[in-house]
Design a protein around this motif. Sequence first.
Motif, PDB file in Angstrom:
ATOM      1  N   ALA A 166       6.027  -2.464  -2.549  1.00 55.78           N
ATOM      2  CA  ALA A 166       4.629  -2.041  -2.700  1.00 55.78           C
ATOM      3  C   ALA A 166       3.892  -2.128  -1.363  1.00 55.78           C
ATOM      4  N   TRP A 167       4.137  -3.184  -0.617  1.00 49.13           N
ATOM      5  CA  TRP A 167       3.521  -3.373   0.705  1.00 49.13           C
ATOM      6  C   TRP A 167       3.924  -2.248   1.651  1.00 49.13           C
ATOM      7  N   TYR A 168       5.186  -1.886   1.623  1.00 50.07           N
ATOM      8  CA  TYR A 168       5.664  -0.786   2.454  1.00 50.07           C
ATOM      9  C   TYR A 168       5.010   0.536   2.055  1.00 50.07           C
ATOM     10  N   LEU A 169       4.844   0.750   0.751  1.00 51.40           N
ATOM     11  CA  LEU A 169       4.198   1.989   0.309  1.00 51.40           C
ATOM     12  C   LEU A 169       2.760   2.041   0.807  1.00 51.40           C
ATOM     13  N   CYS A 170       2.052   0.928   0.719  1.00 51.68           N
ATOM     14  CA  CYS A 170       0.682   0.880   1.244  1.00 51.68           C
ATOM     15  C   CYS A 170       0.664   1.133   2.752  1.00 51.68           C
ATOM     16  N   ALA A 171       1.651   0.595   3.462  1.00 45.89           N
ATOM     17  CA  ALA A 171       1.733   0.829   4.909  1.00 45.89           C
ATOM     18  C   ALA A 171       1.913   2.310   5.209  1.00 45.89           C
ATOM     19  N   SER A 172       2.711   2.977   4.402  1.00 46.61           N
ATOM     20  CA  SER A 172       2.942   4.409   4.591  1.00 46.61           C
ATOM     21  C   SER A 172       1.673   5.213   4.304  1.00 46.61           C
ATOM     22  N   ILE A 173       0.944   4.847   3.236  1.00 47.91           N
ATOM     23  CA  ILE A 173      -0.329   5.515   2.929  1.00 47.91           C
ATOM     24  C   ILE A 173      -1.333   5.273   4.056  1.00 47.91           C
ATOM     25  N   ASN A 174      -1.349   4.039   4.541  1.00 49.81           N
ATOM     26  CA  ASN A 174      -2.239   3.646   5.640  1.00 49.81           C
ATOM     27  C   ASN A 174      -2.021   4.523   6.867  1.00 49.81           C
ATOM     28  N   LYS A 175      -0.750   4.755   7.183  1.00 51.35           N
ATOM     29  CA  LYS A 175      -0.415   5.584   8.354  1.00 51.35           C
ATOM     30  C   LYS A 175      -0.837   7.038   8.120  1.00 51.35           C
ATOM     31  N   SER A 176      -0.574   7.553   6.918  1.00 54.97           N
ATOM     32  CA  SER A 176      -0.908   8.948   6.631  1.00 54.97           C
ATOM     33  C   SER A 176      -2.410   9.194   6.640  1.00 54.97           C
ATOM     34  N   LEU A 177      -3.179   8.205   6.171  1.00 54.90           N
ATOM     35  CA  LEU A 177      -4.641   8.345   6.156  1.00 54.90           C
ATOM     36  C   LEU A 177      -5.282   8.005   7.491  1.00 54.90           C
ATOM     37  N   ASN A 178      -4.461   7.405   8.382  1.00 58.99           N
ATOM     38  CA  ASN A 178      -4.950   6.968   9.686  1.00 58.99           C
ATOM     39  C   ASN A 178      -6.134   6.004   9.548  1.00 58.99           C
ATOM     40  N   THR A 179      -6.026   5.103   8.556  1.00 53.34           N
ATOM     41  CA  THR A 179      -7.117   4.155   8.302  1.00 53.34           C
ATOM     42  C   THR A 179      -7.017   2.887   9.153  1.00 53.34           C
ATOM     43  N   LYS A 180      -5.892   2.687   9.788  1.00 52.49           N
ATOM     44  CA  LYS A 180      -5.703   1.587  10.751  1.00 52.49           C
ATOM     45  C   LYS A 180      -5.971   0.202  10.157  1.00 52.49           C
ATOM     46  N   ILE A 181      -5.622   0.033   8.874  1.00 58.66           N
ATOM     47  CA  ILE A 181      -5.688  -1.302   8.267  1.00 58.66           C
ATOM     48  C   ILE A 181      -4.518  -2.126   8.798  1.00 58.66           C
ATOM     49  N   ASP A 182      -4.792  -3.368   9.189  1.00 58.46           N
ATOM     50  CA  ASP A 182      -3.736  -4.259   9.669  1.00 58.46           C
ATOM     51  C   ASP A 182      -2.966  -4.779   8.453  1.00 58.46           C
ATOM     52  N   MET A 183      -1.729  -4.321   8.282  1.00 58.34           N
ATOM     53  CA  MET A 183      -0.958  -4.679   7.088  1.00 58.34           C
ATOM     54  C   MET A 183      -0.586  -6.160   7.059  1.00 58.34           C
ATOM     55  N   ARG A 184      -0.780  -6.859   8.176  1.00 59.32           N
ATOM     56  CA  ARG A 184      -0.527  -8.298   8.188  1.00 59.32           C
ATOM     57  C   ARG A 184      -1.553  -9.055   7.337  1.00 59.32           C
ATOM     58  N   GLU A 185      -2.688  -8.384   7.019  1.00 56.49           N
ATOM     59  CA  GLU A 185      -3.719  -9.018   6.199  1.00 56.49           C
ATOM     60  C   GLU A 185      -3.192  -9.405   4.811  1.00 56.49           C
ATOM     61  N   PHE A 186      -2.119  -8.767   4.375  1.00 54.11           N
ATOM     62  CA  PHE A 186      -1.596  -9.001   3.033  1.00 54.11           C
ATOM     63  C   PHE A 186      -0.437  -9.999   3.002  1.00 54.11           C
ATOM     64  N   LEU A 187      -0.063 -10.533   4.159  1.00 55.05           N
ATOM     65  CA  LEU A 187       1.117 -11.406   4.207  1.00 55.05           C
ATOM     66  C   LEU A 187       0.897 -12.735   3.497  1.00 55.05           C
ATOM     67  N   ASP A 188      -0.369 -13.189   3.404  1.00 52.99           N
ATOM     68  CA  ASP A 188      -0.625 -14.436   2.685  1.00 52.99           C
ATOM     69  C   ASP A 188      -0.367 -14.289   1.188  1.00 52.99           C
ATOM     70  N   ILE A 189      -0.360 -13.048   0.707  1.00 54.02           N
ATOM     71  CA  ILE A 189      -0.030 -12.760  -0.687  1.00 54.02           C
ATOM     72  C   ILE A 189       1.457 -12.432  -0.814  1.00 54.02           C
ATOM     73  N   LEU A 190       1.941 -11.618   0.111  1.00 54.80           N
ATOM     74  CA  LEU A 190       3.343 -11.186   0.073  1.00 54.80           C
ATOM     75  C   LEU A 190       4.310 -12.356   0.134  1.00 54.80           C
ATOM     76  N   VAL A 191       3.982 -13.382   0.916  1.00 52.90           N
ATOM     77  CA  VAL A 191       4.880 -14.533   1.072  1.00 52.90           C
ATOM     78  C   VAL A 191       5.127 -15.229  -0.266  1.00 52.90           C
ATOM     79  N   LEU A 192       4.129 -15.221  -1.137  1.00 49.98           N
ATOM     80  CA  LEU A 192       4.282 -15.869  -2.445  1.00 49.98           C
ATOM     81  C   LEU A 192       5.370 -15.183  -3.264  1.00 49.98           C
TER      82      LEU A 192
END
Length: 512
Positions: A166-192
């Motif tokens: 799911a994180w990778y899919l969001c990263a791909s959408i992020n790149k396509s939209l050129n929204t420049k969200i730092d995907m590291r912001e979600f790592l505190d959730i992903l690690v769980l």
Amino acid sequence: MLTKQKIKELLSQNITELKPNEIPHFEELKNIKIATDRIIKAINNNEKIVVVGDYDVDGVTASTIMNQFFKKINYPIEIIIPDRFNDGYGLTAKLMDRIDCDVLITVDNGISSYDAGEICEKRGIDLIITDHHTPTYPLPKAFCIIDPKQKDETFPFIEICGAEVAWYLCASINKSLNTKIDMREFLDILVLAIIADVMPLNHINRILVKMGLARLAKSQKPFAIILREALNKNYFNSEDVAFSIAPRLNSAGRMAHANLAFNFLNSETLQEARRFFDKLNETNEYRKEIEKEITQLCINSNDNENFIVAVGDFHEGVVGIVASRLVHHYKLPAIVFSDKGEILKGSGRSLGDVNLYELIDKCSEYTIGFGGHKLACGLSIDKKDLDKFTQKINNETKKLPKEYFYLDEFILGELPLSECDFELLEILESFEPYGEGNPRPKFKAFVKIENIRNLKDNHYKLIVSQNGIYKDAIIFRYDGEFNDECEIIFTLNKNEFNGNVNIQLMIDKIVN
């Protein structure tokens, strides 16, 4: 006899260290561009998007990542997490009755949603399945499927969890939209999710867990602040997540509804997060009581020889944990069924090299449905087929070599107490995070017990010695006898008390 240098060499053999810039790119996941293009089209056309998650930690965190990402791009989506008791697992035909959308995305489920796939096709819903469980073929009908375990996959490391997909899919959408969200912001959730879903802590999982634990220690999201406050932690290691955080989050989906855990992770204020955490604590305590009671019932009534199959009027939410307890008790694979009618719902766990998925697949003539992987599976069978299923899975298990049946304690070797110092502790800490695929090393030593202090509830503080070297030690839930001399199996940790810091042996087992 081990030395510090030998320990360093042995631990190095199991590790593949990636740097942050070596994390595989999202484009390496098969079909991710097809999914991304369809989601971008939906956003541009203001179509309705629904995300269906799962009720365990992986599914809840995957849903949380999707929820928070789409909030950041300011596009409304609907998140649905099924009710374990009323909806069943994943995207079912029953769940489709209350879904109305243009694009339906599954996270941490969907690879076995055949009926739902048919319904989506008839209703003109574009179904995008993102999952990490082992597929069976033919695949469900879908607009596209992203699953690192499907055929012709190009991703370099397939043992990732649903939240990572799911994180990778969001990263791909992020790149396509050129929204420049730092995907590291979600790592505190992903690690769980990575730790709770027992992913091997190697390759991509290792670096993401390292980065995620560091972010969790500093995160200003309300859930993270409350976790640090409630657990009295300034930082977390993988064991903290596995044994303190994940059980609380999982208890929601097991005993009530996973929305409780979802709401905790998505809390917007500290007051809200604290309220949800208190409810999670209560739910987890209830879960522990029920689990202990059912485990004892199963142990008292077992008469299987090769594969443990237990059935009863059990709480459906804890059968997986009970199966895990039975595996450790008998050193055999186990399935525990909840008997609430003509259809038995079960959860299985395995050990060593015993592939549970393959065993159940060989008995599929008696299953209504099943899914999972080598060490854990969920399934349902007709009650009238229980005896035939039990007999066949025991027969199939009997064919396996005896060496397949082991619980890997990862005892590295014999370690003199003279080597147990802060230098060794630093070496051990450098190989964290420990977990699946990189177990925390255990050592053995022959020692004298010089002093015993009973703390409470069969927890004991000891002083042990060897050749004039004395060390503090502790053992929990021990109901055996203490001899003057014995062999201990132990790990090392740092004990801080009243401003003093010393090395402490955490004794796992005493062999008299």
